[in-house]
Design an enzyme around this catalytic site. Structure first.
Site, PDB file in Angstrom:
ATOM      1  N   THR A  53       9.203 -10.053  -8.912  1.00 61.68           N
ATOM      2  CA  THR A  53      10.299  -9.094  -9.236  1.00 61.68           C
ATOM      3  C   THR A  53      11.681  -9.191  -8.502  1.00 61.68           C
ATOM      4  OG1 THR A  53       8.578  -7.309  -9.915  1.00 61.68           O
ATOM      5  CG2 THR A  53      10.863  -6.670  -9.925  1.00 61.68           C
ATOM      6  N   TYR A 141      -2.516 -10.161  -3.275  1.00 63.12           N
ATOM      7  CA  TYR A 141      -1.961  -9.757  -4.675  1.00 63.12           C
ATOM      8  C   TYR A 141      -2.742 -10.730  -5.602  1.00 63.12           C
ATOM      9  CZ  TYR A 141       1.710  -9.184  -8.346  1.00 63.12           C
ATOM     10  OH  TYR A 141       2.351  -8.942  -9.540  1.00 63.12           O
ATOM     11  N   LYS A 169      -3.146  -5.617  -4.102  1.00 63.05           N
ATOM     12  CA  LYS A 169      -2.169  -5.051  -5.064  1.00 63.05           C
ATOM     13  C   LYS A 169      -2.892  -5.556  -6.314  1.00 63.05           C
ATOM     14  CE  LYS A 169       2.314  -5.622  -7.635  1.00 63.05           C
ATOM     15  NZ  LYS A 169       3.499  -6.331  -7.504  1.00 63.05           N
TER      16      LYS A 169
END
EC number: 4.3.3.7
Length: 298
Positions: A53, A141, A169
């Site tokens: 992001t 992640y 995550k």
């Protein structure tokens, strides 16, 4: 109930966009200002910098270090700063991890190597090599729809045994798999899918690394806290209220719509870098509808 020791980075984290100037150059002052907004106004406990992001595929290593230093200076005294350092090269990931450590961050987010699709033994070697190279807590992640390979339950349990690998995550959104890991290991599960935060809390998750939380941070923090104090009805109400943005922010790449929203609110963001493209008028109109439906008009 979950105690603070089991939340290595707090409850609410936002994967922050990287602000650029109108000409596409890095805007470190904008990054600092946006970080202050997310911590002071949106109630974030931590920020993930240089994640996808944050457009990490299109920022240079020097830019990554510059934005980390700007954010650490701006909010590092009252929030955790977590550096996204994952690449498809173990050597390069270690270099980024060491650079981030020197910049003063509090932890690392390391995504599974993407595109080259290593076997599970390769994932274990990759993650442990990075964790061994620094003296920082590491959040894995797991996002197989982007990387092409999932971290298996057995691999996750193995990695949980490393003293500096503290959690994940989780964008796999497999509650059974997450539950099996949590049954067998002390491991902090953060939702990597905004809409899955409440379901993950119900099986032992500790929070979220969000994208819509650029906008929904306050309500999301309230939802997590309500669930943790046993007020499930309030948590469910907030989940449903915020659902239009939890899902709507991903109608296209999340960073595109987050930057559109931040720009509309007069906050630092700027354009996205190619190969991404800025939101169209139609996408911006839909975003305004989604924000209004969530009670957070822009």
């Amino acid at each position: 109930m979950t105690n603070d020791a089991q939340r290595p980075f707090g409850r609410l984290l936002t994967a922050m966009v990287t602000p650029f100037a109108a000409d596409g150059s890095l805007d470190p002052d904008g990054a600092a200002a946006l970080a202050v907004h997310l911590v002071d106004e949106q109630r974030n406990d931590a920020l993930v910098i240089n994640g996808t992001t944050g457009e990490s595929p299109t920022t240079t290593d020097a830019e990554k270090e510059a934005v980390l230093r700007a954010v650490v200076e701006a909010v590092g005294d009252r929030a955790r700063v977590v550096a996204g350092v994952g690449t498809f090269s173990t050597h390069h990931t270690v270099e980024l991890a060491r650079s981030a450590e020197k910049a003063g961050v509090h932890g690392l987010l390391v995504v599974s190597p993407y595109y080259n699709k290593p076997p599970q033994a390769g994932l274990i070697k990759h993650f442990t090599t990075v964790a061994d190279a620094v003296d920082l807590p590491v959040l894995l992640y797991d996002i197989p729809h982007r990387t092409g390979v999932a971290i298996s339950t057995e691999t996750m349990v193995t990695l949980a045994g490393h003293p500096r690998i503290v959690g994940v995550k989780d964008a796999k959104v497999d509650l059974a798999a997450a539950s099996w890991v949590m049954r067998r290991a002390e491991f902090a599960y953060y939702s990597g899918d905004d809409a899955a935060t409440l379901p993950l809390l119900s099986v032992g998750g500790v929070g979220v690394v969000g994208t819509s939380t650029h906008l929904t941070g306050r309500g999301t923090k309230d939802m997590i806290e309500a669930y943790e104090r046993g007020d499930v009805a309030t948590a469910r109400r907030l989940h449903l209220e915020l659902l239009p943005l939890y899902t709507g922010i991903f109608r296209t790449q999340g960073v595109i719509l987050v930057k559109a929203a931040m720009n509309a609110r007069g906050l630092p963001a700027g354009p996205v870098r190619p190969p991404l493209v800025d939101a169209t008028e139609a996408e911006l109109a839909q975003l305004r509808t989604d924000c209004a439906d969530a009670g957070l008009p822009i």
